[in-house]
Design a protein around this motif. Structure first.
Motif, PDB file in Angstrom:
ATOM      1  N   ALA A  11       0.653   6.439  -6.237  1.00  0.00           N
ATOM      2  CA  ALA A  11       1.693   7.112  -5.459  1.00  0.00           C
ATOM      3  C   ALA A  11       2.916   6.246  -5.229  1.00  0.00           C
ATOM      4  O   ALA A  11       3.993   6.763  -4.907  1.00  0.00           O
ATOM      5  N   ASP A  12       2.790   4.937  -5.373  1.00  0.00           N
ATOM      6  CA  ASP A  12       3.941   4.054  -5.191  1.00  0.00           C
ATOM      7  C   ASP A  12       5.020   4.325  -6.230  1.00  0.00           C
ATOM      8  O   ASP A  12       6.208   4.136  -5.954  1.00  0.00           O
ATOM      9  N   ASP A  65      -5.787   0.071  10.795  1.00  0.00           N
ATOM     10  CA  ASP A  65      -6.815   0.996  10.342  1.00  0.00           C
ATOM     11  C   ASP A  65      -6.242   2.126   9.491  1.00  0.00           C
ATOM     12  O   ASP A  65      -6.962   3.036   9.082  1.00  0.00           O
ATOM     13  N   GLU A  66      -4.938   2.071   9.216  1.00  0.00           N
ATOM     14  CA  GLU A  66      -4.292   3.092   8.389  1.00  0.00           C
ATOM     15  C   GLU A  66      -3.982   2.581   6.982  1.00  0.00           C
ATOM     16  O   GLU A  66      -3.906   3.365   6.038  1.00  0.00           O
ATOM     17  N   MET A  67      -3.772   1.283   6.849  1.00  0.00           N
ATOM     18  CA  MET A  67      -3.376   0.696   5.569  1.00  0.00           C
ATOM     19  C   MET A  67      -4.607   0.249   4.796  1.00  0.00           C
ATOM     20  O   MET A  67      -5.129  -0.843   5.012  1.00  0.00           O
ATOM     21  N   THR A 112       0.817  -1.217   0.000  1.00  0.00           N
ATOM     22  CA  THR A 112       0.000   0.000   0.000  1.00  0.00           C
ATOM     23  C   THR A 112       0.848   1.264   0.000  1.00  0.00           C
ATOM     24  O   THR A 112       1.900   1.311   0.662  1.00  0.00           O
ATOM     25  N   PRO A 113       0.405   2.297  -0.708  1.00  0.00           N
ATOM     26  CA  PRO A 113       1.094   3.591  -0.639  1.00  0.00           C
ATOM     27  C   PRO A 113       0.807   4.326   0.660  1.00  0.00           C
ATOM     28  O   PRO A 113       1.410   5.370   0.925  1.00  0.00           O
ATOM     29  N   ASP A 114      -0.095   3.800   1.487  1.00  0.00           N
ATOM     30  CA  ASP A 114      -0.395   4.446   2.768  1.00  0.00           C
ATOM     31  C   ASP A 114       0.830   4.510   3.671  1.00  0.00           C
ATOM     32  O   ASP A 114       0.917   5.380   4.550  1.00  0.00           O
ATOM     33  N   ILE A 115       1.777   3.598   3.485  1.00  0.00           N
ATOM     34  CA  ILE A 115       2.954   3.617   4.368  1.00  0.00           C
ATOM     35  C   ILE A 115       3.808   4.854   4.130  1.00  0.00           C
ATOM     36  O   ILE A 115       4.622   5.212   4.984  1.00  0.00           O
TER      37      ILE A 115
END
Length: 488
Positions: free
Chosen positions: A183-184, A174-176, A150-153
């Protein structure tokens, strides 16, 4: 002075050559103008301004609808070739020997074939390998396992990933939310290709290279190499590191691991210190003929397509066999059937060696356990353990690489053959150890003909594993998803 005239055939040759040059220059100019028009059209019609870290793929879709729609097709699971598919096939059910080969590692619990990028977060969440954490501090896996999902990291690793990696993966449940996407690989302001994962940048730096000097064609592979590579978790902080300091061949990385004394796990049966190969796709591809000729990952897995007069890169990342007319046939003029069979021929040969290696290596691990049970000493087993480590590393390296048997068929065949040789050497060495301890008969082999039987043999309680995971998915995951509605 003699008046020299061109002969008729010479004149025609010159004329045809001139026309060919003019035609070629026309094609180049047309292609450049088409590409320029495409770029101008895209950037003149942007609907939203994207800056900073934006993990939501649908936001990018506002500006780049064609690429976004094609990316959403990675959700599809309808492709199947002779050896692979885009479905979550149960590989352990198909190959029960692999349960024994990974005894002592979470892969012995669950190994499904990888699906498209849109399934990345979902699949890591439901996998039995990630366990059933009921709090942020539980579970067998660290947050590192989100790095390629995930690009959330990027929100947590922009200034360095060290702190992020030290946490358990449940701490960020709950963030990923957003799966592998825009965005990656792209800068949000201009969509230039970029490297966002520290491990790849650092691997280049340790080799004295500057990844920022990579060409566009090289970047069309390097953005994939952020994840599709061999790596390990270094130290107590589980810091993701690429073992490229000595080179990118199988032997180079093995020497690196041997020098630092690294093992991913100790085999539950044979007690061999095992290196678990991840997915050295980039490394093997670089060693094959296409990689040597400068063909990038994107050329074959994300070919260009046209829609409404606009040419763009197809972000439905998948097997080139699903679109031979836009991949193989761009360079090769044979029929689709011929090209497809060429791929299958190489895969069949590699599969034949793989099957033999898996059989012999599985027996070797079981026989090693028998030797320990018969009273073998550490000194007696030292050679056996080293051979098992080497054999399994070669098996896993050749098998874990998606498409490796075609990316570099000669190299993969060589690696698997060397693995088979070491497995046979290990079995011979075990027989000598057994003889020294008074046993000269045939080692009894357990019934591991199914995944369930193999898992029971190595001591796994899969009923409990599945029950714990179901409880986690029913109680904790819904809470994560509810909280995630507020994450941007």
């Amino acid at each position: 002075m003699e008046n020299k005239k061109l002969k008729s055939w010479q004149g025609w040759t010159l004329f045809i050559a001139s026309m060919a040059v003019v035609f070629f220059l026309g094609l180049v100019t047309s292609s450049l103008m088409e590409r320029r028009a495409e770029v101008v059209s895209v950037f003149n019609n942007k609907r939203v301004e994207i800056t900073g870290i934006e993990a939501r793929n649908e936001v990018f879709g506002e500006n780049y609808p064609r690429q976004y729609r094609s990316w959403r097709n990675t959700e599809r699971t309808d492709f199947r070739s002779e050896f692979n598919s885009s479905e979550a096939d149960d590989i352990l059910a198909e190959r029960p020997n692999m349960v024994v080969l990974w005894a002592g590692h979470p892969f012995s619990k669950d190994y499904l074939a990888p699906r498209g990028h849109m399934h990345a977060v979902e699949d890591v969440r439901v996998s039995l390998r990630t366990g059933a954490p009921m709090s942020e501090d539980e579970g067998p896996q660290n947050a590192s396992c989100y790095s390629c999902k995930t690009p959330d990291i990027l929100r947590f690793t922009e200034d360095g990933a060290e702190e992020f990696y030290t946490h358990k993966w449940a701490a960020y449940g709950d963030e990923m939310i957003n799966p592998i996407g825009c965005a990656d690989c792209h800068e949000p302001e201009n969509m230039n290709l970029q490297i966002t994962r520290h491990a790849l940048i650092e691997a280049f730096e340790r080799q004295g290279k500057d990844i920022k000097k990579a060409t566009l064609q090289e970047m069309r592979s390097l953005v994939c190499a952020q994840c599709h590579v061999e790596y390990y978790f270094r130290g107590d902080g589980k810091y993701i590191t690429l073992p490229w300091d000595k080179g990118i061949t199988m032997e180079d990385m093995e020497n690196y691991y041997d020098e630092i004394g690294f093992s991913d796990f100790i085999h539950a049966l044979s007690r061999a210190p095992i290196i678990k190969a991840q997915h050295p796709d980039y490394e093997i591809a670089e060693l094959g003929i296409h990689g040597q000729r400068g063909v990038s990952c994107a050329d074959c897995h994300m070919p260009y397509k046209s829609e409404g007069g606009v040419k763009f890169s197809d972000h439905h990342v998948r097997s080139p066999l699903a679109m031979i007319d836009r991949t193989c046939q761009v360079c090769h003029r044979q029929s689709e059937e011929t090209l497809r069979n060429n791929v299958y021929e190489r895969q069949r040969k590699a599969s034949e060696t793989r099957n033999r290696l898996e059989t012999e290596l599985t027996k070797a691990h079981i026989e090693a356990k028998y030797a320990w049970d018969k009273g073998a000493t550490q000194a007696q087993m030292q050679e056996v353990l080293q051979l098992l480590r080497q054999s399994q590393w070669r098996w896993d390296f050749g098998v874990a690489s998606h498409g490796g048997s075609f990316h570099a068929p000669q190299e993969v065949q060589r690696i698997l053959a060397c693995g088979l040789d070491r497995a046979l050497q290990a079995r011979l060495a075990i027989s000598k150890v057994l003889a020294k301890n008074g046993f000269t008969g045939e080692v009894p082999m357990p019934d591991i003909s199914t995944k369930e039987k193999a898992q029971a043999y190595i001591g796994l309680n899969m009923d409990k594993e599945r029950a714990d995971k179901a409880r986690f998915l029913e109680t904790i995951v819904p809470q994560w998803l509810e909280k995630a509605k507020n994450v941007e």
